[in-house]
Design an enzyme around this catalytic site. Structure first.
Site, PDB file in Angstrom:
ATOM      1  N   ILE A   1      12.275  -3.140  46.459  1.00  0.00           N
ATOM      2  CA  ILE A   1      13.214  -2.195  47.079  1.00  0.00           C
ATOM      3  C   ILE A   1      12.683  -1.673  48.407  1.00  0.00           C
ATOM      4  O   ILE A   1      13.116  -0.633  48.896  1.00  0.00           O
ATOM      5  CB  ILE A   1      13.556  -1.027  46.116  1.00  0.00           C
ATOM      6  CG1 ILE A   1      12.293  -0.315  45.612  1.00  0.00           C
ATOM      7  CG2 ILE A   1      14.374  -1.542  44.947  1.00  0.00           C
ATOM      8  CD1 ILE A   1      12.572   0.920  44.742  1.00  0.00           C
TER       9      ILE A   1
ATOM     10  N   ARG B   1      -6.564   1.428  42.009  1.00  0.00           N
ATOM     11  CA  ARG B   1      -6.818   0.370  42.972  1.00  0.00           C
ATOM     12  C   ARG B   1      -5.632   0.216  43.936  1.00  0.00           C
ATOM     13  O   ARG B   1      -4.483   0.230  43.520  1.00  0.00           O
ATOM     14  CB  ARG B   1      -7.031  -0.930  42.191  1.00  0.00           C
ATOM     15  CG  ARG B   1      -7.275  -2.148  43.040  1.00  0.00           C
ATOM     16  CD  ARG B   1      -7.534  -3.336  42.117  1.00  0.00           C
ATOM     17  NE  ARG B   1      -7.519  -4.584  42.829  1.00  0.00           N
ATOM     18  CZ  ARG B   1      -7.159  -5.741  42.280  1.00  0.00           C
ATOM     19  NH1 ARG B   1      -6.790  -5.769  41.004  1.00  0.00           N
ATOM     20  NH2 ARG B   1      -7.168  -6.841  42.973  1.00  0.00           N
ATOM     21  N   ILE B   2      -5.949   0.085  45.198  1.00  0.00           N
ATOM     22  CA  ILE B   2      -4.913  -0.090  46.221  1.00  0.00           C
ATOM     23  C   ILE B   2      -4.883  -1.578  46.593  1.00  0.00           C
ATOM     24  O   ILE B   2      -5.858  -2.119  47.113  1.00  0.00           O
ATOM     25  CB  ILE B   2      -5.207   0.781  47.456  1.00  0.00           C
ATOM     26  CG1 ILE B   2      -5.313   2.264  47.061  1.00  0.00           C
ATOM     27  CG2 ILE B   2      -4.138   0.585  48.537  1.00  0.00           C
ATOM     28  CD1 ILE B   2      -4.088   2.854  46.393  1.00  0.00           C
TER      29      ILE B   2
ATOM     30  N   ASN C   1      -2.796  -3.146  48.728  1.00  0.00           N
ATOM     31  CA  ASN C   1      -2.544  -3.409  50.140  1.00  0.00           C
ATOM     32  C   ASN C   1      -2.450  -2.066  50.872  1.00  0.00           C
ATOM     33  O   ASN C   1      -1.438  -1.372  50.768  1.00  0.00           O
ATOM     34  CB  ASN C   1      -1.243  -4.217  50.297  1.00  0.00           C
ATOM     35  CG  ASN C   1      -0.952  -4.561  51.744  1.00  0.00           C
ATOM     36  OD1 ASN C   1      -1.265  -3.798  52.661  1.00  0.00           O
ATOM     37  ND2 ASN C   1      -0.332  -5.700  51.968  1.00  0.00           N
TER      38      ASN C   1
ATOM     39  N   GLU D   1       6.049   7.201  43.994  1.00  0.00           N
ATOM     40  CA  GLU D   1       6.545   8.570  43.882  1.00  0.00           C
ATOM     41  C   GLU D   1       5.503   9.644  44.223  1.00  0.00           C
ATOM     42  O   GLU D   1       5.863  10.714  44.694  1.00  0.00           O
ATOM     43  CB  GLU D   1       7.071   8.840  42.457  1.00  0.00           C
ATOM     44  CG  GLU D   1       7.392   7.585  41.698  1.00  0.00           C
ATOM     45  CD  GLU D   1       8.841   7.407  41.262  1.00  0.00           C
ATOM     46  OE1 GLU D   1       9.661   8.295  41.476  1.00  0.00           O
ATOM     47  OE2 GLU D   1       9.129   6.334  40.706  1.00  0.00           O
TER      48      GLU D   1
END
Ligand code: MOS
Length: 731
Positions: free
Chosen positions: A473, A616-617, A619, A693
């Protein structure tokens, strides 16, 4: 051997970016079909009552009009409302457009004009005359709050409000410092750039292809099949690109229902678009009235925390969101009492909207915490650290991870919080009053409540394809799934393709709840592991480490040895609700600077520092965009957005962006994002906790707190418009 984490963790550009900026990405209303016809909705002008008659003669005579559907001539679908249930729907009876002559809310579709062109349908719609038997409506939450009730049934995926602990009433009464205040939040409308729209392509071969703007092609497919009894047909719902969706697309919308209704009756392809002015009656973030009572020692140590919320719902459903679910999780307090209630209004059902519930509930709690800071003479950040806890006191469980303390310290450091002078109105720059405020944010970290699958396919031309039915989205799902697959298979990114947003792909129910990266990502990773095992088995090897050369090449060699053109593996990820040893959440600390022109009362949010703990990220670039976008939405919530009703008419007063204000570029200044290091092995197999969010939750209360710091005047109602701030300005 290639580095195992070559792609994840790096700020790679969106793989779908070029298609989007060159117009190559098609949206639901852009698909064409031979002899496509267009449907336009006639909305009701009353909020409650009964349709006496619909005069369609003039509209019917309009050139190009083919058919006008009303409740009097609509074709039959399924009889019982249970067939219209969708997985994200709340308890109650879902609204069914054109079912009968009852009017449940203003803006309800009372007719659908189908014509050869959109323009003909639109012009003819203006000629429809509807007469009503009008009943008195109730749209004012202030008046209906006295009838508030506790929702008897909970909604799937929405955690119940925690039970009380200790004795909050008594602890509050005996606390040396008491803060008690009532906070109000306005309804907000959804306005993604892409309008809600559906193009239903009626195929001769019993195939119906539905291009729909949705967060869940699978839900829409299941809904349409049941509602229209289409079990003998192949219904495929396709939504590869979605131009923004923040919760309104979690449920099938009127556009897809009405387009299918017309398509089935006419046996031809139909498009229905919800125009911008009708978006104001298509679902809203529930407005709420909340009372927070905090009891503390003189040093700000909490003894009692009470929060009561009364939120709007419709007459026909108990719309619910986790408004108070998080309130007992942030601060150590032995006596917590939370009460979440609903009040029925003659409106469409409220719907989810980014950080549903939490953004509203945390505005009240974090405003009250700021009030407590002033009542006890504590710095707002120190007060939160004073009451810090690292476990779940409501469920007596550990947190799977909670790096909120790092959010506080790193955010404060980046912002320069220590230079803040405590007294309101103590910081100024010429005509501008300067305010520094902060707030804490929290949101769910979980996998989807429904199981999800993904398939990974290796082909002999040395390419990898990832497929799962969920949509992207705008969150970056295409990109992160490609990154995960590339790393798991040690493939270069440019040989990985991800296909999403299609009900014919492996079942993955809904993009939302901030669970998609964790859910779809874990399914993709598991599918890759399965695929590798399969390939190694074919080569009679057992150990992945035995691969020495470029693995992507070697995998294809294995494929050839096995005599196959392609090989695939599918994995399913489930989220079992029972037996959880941990509570999981994402956290944030947000620091905000506002500048308020003392003579004009105009508020500018000149700096936002969002420090985020979300595991954990995958990107940092798409992740940062999530947090920035969420912060901008929250600036809207704090200062601009108000879907206020005219209670005489029982409908939203706004019909366009001229009267429904959202932040523009001129309202957005510095938005800094920090991702603190956080290791979590419980939420998802890939270590992510979700990001969509959390960026939104703490920004509005931080702005409200900054406005108090700037002016010394507490506005307890969002949005903080100039009229609400005026009493605080020395005019
Ligand atoms: Mo989100 S409110 O689950 O789109």
């Amino acid at each position: 051997m290639a580095d195992a984490a070559l792609n994840t963790g790096r700020p790679l550009l969106r793989v779908d970016g070029p298609l989007k900026v060159t117009g190559g990405a098609k949206y639901a209303a852009e698909y064409d079909a031979p002899d496509l016809v267009h449907g336009v909705i006639v909305p009701s002008s009353i909020a409650r009552g009964r349709i006496v008659s619909v005069d369609t003669r003039a509209a019917q005579a309009f050139p190009g009009v083919l058919k006008i559907f009303t409740h009097e001539n609509r074709p039959w679908g399924a009889h019982f409302s249970v067939f219209f249930k969708d997985p994200m729907g709340p308890p109650g009876k879902p609204f069914r457009p054109l079912l009968d002559g009852q009017v449940h809310f203003s803006g309800q579709p009372v007719a659908l004009i189908v014509a050869e062109s959109f323009e003909a349908a639109r012009d003819a719609a203006a000629l429809v005359r509807v007469s009503y038997h009008t009943e008195a409506h109730k749209t004012d939450l202030e008046k209906e709050a006295v009838h508030a009730y506790t929702p008897p049934k909970t909604r799937l995926g929405v955690p119940p409000t925690p039970k009380p602990t200790g004795d909050a009433d008594r602890a509050f009464a005996s606390s040396p410092v008491k803060v008690e205040a009532t906070y109000r939040t306005s309804p907000e409308n959804h306005h993604p750039m892409e309008l809600f729209a559906s193009t239903v392509v009626w195929g001769a071969d019993k195939t119906i292809t539905v291009y729909d703007k949705t967060q869940s092609p699978k839900s829409v497919q299941i809904y349409l099949k049941a509602a229209f009894l289409l079990f003998g047909r192949r219904v495929r719902v396709v939504s590869p690109y979605v131009g923004g969706a923040f919760g309104l697309g979690l449920r099938p919308q009127q556009s897809v229902f009405l387009a299918m209704l017309a398509a089935k009756a006419l046996k031809r392809s139909v498009r229905v678009v919800i125009p911008r002015d009708q978006m104001y009656t298509l679902g809203y973030r529930a407005n709420a009235i909340q009372t927070v009572s905090l009891g503390a020692d003189e040093d700000g140590h909490l003894h009692a925390l009470k929060q009561e919320a009364i939120a709007a719902t419709s007459q026909y459903e108990d719309a619910q969101d986790p408004m108070l679910f998080f309130s007992g999780l942030l601060y150590g307090c032995e006596n917590v009492k939370l009460a979440y209630k609903l009040a029925k209004l003659d409106t469409i059902s409220p719907c989810d909207m980014r950080a549903p519930g939490a953004a509203t509930g945390m505005f009240a709690l974090e405003s009250a915490m700021d009030e407590l800071a002033y009542a006890t003479g504590r710095d707002p950040l120190d007060l939160r650290l004073e009451n810090y806890i690292d476990y779940d006191q409501m469920e007596h469980r550990k947190m799977s991870s909670k790096a909120l303390r790092d959010c506080y310290t790193q955010g404060a450091d980046k912002f320069g919080w220590s230079a803040r002078t405590a007294a309101p109105r103590s910081m100024r720059d010429g005509r501008d009053l300067i305010g520094w405020g902060m707030a804490t944010g929290i949101w769910d970290a979980a996998l989807s409540p429904l199981p999800a699958r993904a398939t990974v396919t290796l082909t002999a031309d040395n390419r990898l394809e990832v497929t799962t039915s969920v949509t992207d989205i705008g969150t970056g799902t295409y990109t992160i799934l490609s990154q995960l697959a590339a790393d798991a298979m040690q493939f270069p990114m440019d040989r990985v393709t991800t296909r999403l947003g299609d009900s014919s792909l492996p079942y993955n129910p809904t993009q939302g709840g901030s669970w998609t990266a964790s859910t779809a990502g874990s399914a993709v990773q598991a599918a890759c592991e399965k695929l590798k095992d399969k390939l190694l088995k074919h080569s009679h090897r057992t150990d992945q480490a035995s691969l020495t050369s470029d693995p992507s090449v070697e995998f294809v060699t294995l494929l050839n040895v096995a005599g196959k053109a392609r090989m695939e593996a599918t994995a399913t990820i489930t989220n079992l609700p029972f037996g959880k040893k941990f509570t999981s959440a994402t956290h944030s600390a947000v620091f905000v600077e506002v500048r308020i022109d003392e003579e004009l009362g105009a508020i500018r949010v000149t700096r936002v520092v969002s420090a985020i703990a979300a595991g954990r990220i995958l990107n940092p670039l798409t992740a940062q965009s999530q947090i920035r976008g969420a912060a901008i939405m929250a600036i809207g919530k704090a200062l601009h957005e108000d879907a206020a009703s005219d209670h005489n008419l029982g409908r939203c007063m706004a019909h366009s962006f001229a009267d429904y204000h959202i932040p523009s570029n001129a309202d957005v200044f510095d938005l800094e994002v920090i991702f603190v290091k956080e290791l979590d092995t419980e939420v998802s197999p890939i270590g992510t906790k979700g990001l969509g969010e959390i960026g939104s939750v703490a920004v509005a209360p931080a702005i409200a707190n900054a406005v108090f710091h700037a002016t010394g005047y507490r506005v307890r109602e969002l949005p903080i418009t100039i009229d609400r701030l005026l009493p605080g300005l020395p005019l």
